[in-house]
Motif scaffolding. Structure first.
Motif, PDB file in Angstrom:
ATOM      1  N   ASP A   1      34.704  53.201  42.788  1.00 34.17           N
ATOM      2  CA  ASP A   1      34.111  53.896  43.933  1.00 34.17           C
ATOM      3  C   ASP A   1      33.768  52.953  45.078  1.00 34.17           C
ATOM      4  O   ASP A   1      33.163  53.363  46.067  1.00 34.17           O
ATOM      5  N   GLN A   2      34.152  51.695  44.944  1.00 38.18           N
ATOM      6  CA  GLN A   2      33.993  50.732  46.033  1.00 38.18           C
ATOM      7  C   GLN A   2      35.354  50.548  46.713  1.00 38.18           C
ATOM      8  O   GLN A   2      36.331  50.202  46.061  1.00 38.18           O
ATOM      9  N   PHE A   3      35.400  50.822  48.015  1.00 34.26           N
ATOM     10  CA  PHE A   3      36.642  50.735  48.773  1.00 34.26           C
ATOM     11  C   PHE A   3      36.481  49.678  49.872  1.00 34.26           C
ATOM     12  O   PHE A   3      35.554  49.769  50.688  1.00 34.26           O
ATOM     13  N   TYR A   4      37.382  48.707  49.875  1.00 35.67           N
ATOM     14  CA  TYR A   4      37.368  47.677  50.913  1.00 35.67           C
ATOM     15  C   TYR A   4      38.718  47.728  51.623  1.00 35.67           C
ATOM     16  O   TYR A   4      39.748  47.343  51.065  1.00 35.67           O
ATOM     17  N   LEU A   5      38.694  48.267  52.843  1.00 37.07           N
ATOM     18  CA  LEU A   5      39.908  48.496  53.621  1.00 37.07           C
ATOM     19  C   LEU A   5      40.057  47.411  54.677  1.00 37.07           C
ATOM     20  O   LEU A   5      39.135  47.178  55.458  1.00 37.07           O
ATOM     21  N   LEU A   6      41.214  46.784  54.699  1.00 36.20           N
ATOM     22  CA  LEU A   6      41.441  45.660  55.603  1.00 36.20           C
ATOM     23  C   LEU A   6      42.709  45.883  56.429  1.00 36.20           C
ATOM     24  O   LEU A   6      43.762  46.211  55.889  1.00 36.20           O
TER      25      LEU A   6
END
Length: 409
Positions: free
Chosen positions: A74-79
């Motif tokens: 549930d942790q989203f890191y969008l780059l």
């Protein structure tokens, strides 16, 4: 149908953990990971020029995820990157609200504002169409979510360019208040008229007539945790008097703030304490980032005798004197108008809520939330409606023991 997408259907070109997709026309690569360790180096690079919110602090976000037990999935890191250089990073938490999968900031309303970490100078050189393509590529194709909801993003201009203007769909909702000065002398000269200084002096005299007044600051450590306990007890009394839900009452929330105060937390905090005869009468909890300070919580004694000396305002006066003399350049007091912000804040920044629907369900949820936000603005601007709304909210909180679902956003 919305944009040809059926209810619950995923938009084209979804990204999954570790996968990449390219906005070929502008040479941008989008990467999604669920592990903060994968973006730590990039995060530090983008934050090096200064953060605009504790929500952009790596230590703050990492601690939040840990203390709330947020699953890695549930942790989203969008780059978004171009030619190997990072342009924008969004750390987001997937929550489920009434069946809708929402990607939003980790700390939610616990920070005054929040924003993507960006190379603002690089974004300013891009055309509006290029920025729109980048944000669309970054936000629209995330598998496992219905909508991206970015609360309280401050309008940010670089060389005359509003770098977040093309970030999904947006509405203006609030104003962020900051005090920015080069010294206490500038703050004092700019913000305090002769009548203001006289009023502050009279309040100070009333407080000192009650006993010995002292002011101190605390950094991370056991003493800070003890002071937090007093602050939260003072806040709880205030919320009960107002007839509203205490957002700091849930054990996980309290555990998080206690964790930030520990010596090895990775988050630099500073507490401001005003004492009367040795007893804490007012507290301010702040996050420190370089020469910027973000005030997240304040409290004061509910004793009516002490309140005649306005301990909260006297504490803030000493904060301004102490911190601007110590070299701080900005004291962020969050969004929403208060009397103390009128007195001290010389910078006002509009903040917006940004939405990017991913599925049909998300589009419906975003539209409903925008309508709710617009209704709240109308209520806040009408004294009669505001009074009715506060009465209704108080009745609901007393009946439910908590605010209605979604009310905190």
């Amino acid at each position: 149908m919305v944009d040809g997408i059926a209810l619950g259907e995923q938009m084209p070109v979804p990204l999954t953990g570790g996968a990449t997709g390219t906005a070929r026309d502008i040479g941008i690569t989008v990467t999604l990971t669920h592990r903060v360790e994968d973006v730590t180096e990039t995060w530090n690079v983008l934050a090096a020029s200064g953060i605009q919110s504790p929500g952009q602090s790596l230590g703050f976000t990492r601690l939040w995820a840990r203390e709330f037990g947020i699953a890695e999935a549930d942790q989203f890191y969008l780059l978004a990157s171009r030619k190997g250089l990072p342009l924008a990073l969004l750390p987001l938490h997937r929550r489920r609200v009434r069946g809708v999968r929402i990607l939003t900031w980790f700390p939610g309303p616990h920070v005054g504002c929040n924003a993507p970490l960006v190379d603002a100078a690089a974004l300013a050189t891009m055309s509006p169409a290029e920025r729109r393509a980048m944000w669309t590529a970054l936000l629209r194709h995330v598998e496992g979510a219905d909508v991206v909801y970015l609360k309280a993003v401050p309008q940010t201009f670089v060389d005359g360019v509003d770098v977040f203007a093309e970030l999904g769909q947006s509405i203006a909702v609030e104003t962020l208040y900051r005090a920015q000065f080069s010294s206490w002398d500038e703050a004092n000269t700019t913000q305090r008229s002769k009548s203001r200084r006289k009023h502050d002096r009279q309040q100070g005299d009333r407080l000192e007539a009650l006993g010995e007044v002292s002011f101190e600051t605390l950094g991370n450590g056991e003493q800070a945790i003890d002071a937090l306990d007093i602050m939260f007890r003072q806040r709880a009394v205030r919320f009960r008097a107002m007839g509203v839900f205490d957002p700091f009452a849930p054990p996980q929330v309290r555990a998080f703030y206690d964790a930030t105060a520990r010596q090895d937390s990775g988050v630099e905090i500073k507490l401001h304490l005003l004492r009367l005869n040795g007893v804490i009468t007012a507290v301010r909890y702040n996050i420190v980032a370089g020469n910027r300070m973000f005030c997240l919580i304040s409290s004061m004694s509910d004793d009516p005798t002490i309140q005649t000396g306005s301990p909260g305002k006297q504490c803030l006066l000493r904060v301004m004197q102490t911190e601007f003399d110590a070299g701080f350049s900005m004291f962020d007091m969050g969004a929403g108008f208060t009397d103390e912000k009128r007195h001290w804040c010389n910078v006002q920044i509009p903040v917006r809520q940004h939405y990017q629907p991913i599925t049909r369900r998300g589009a419906l949820a975003a539209q409903a939330h925008r309508n709710w936000a617009l209704l709240r603005q109308r209520i806040k601007s009408d004294i009669r409606l505001l009074k009715l709304a506060k009465t209704a909210r108080g009745l609901l909180v007393r009946a439910l023991g908590k605010p209605p679902a979604g009310a905190e956003d």
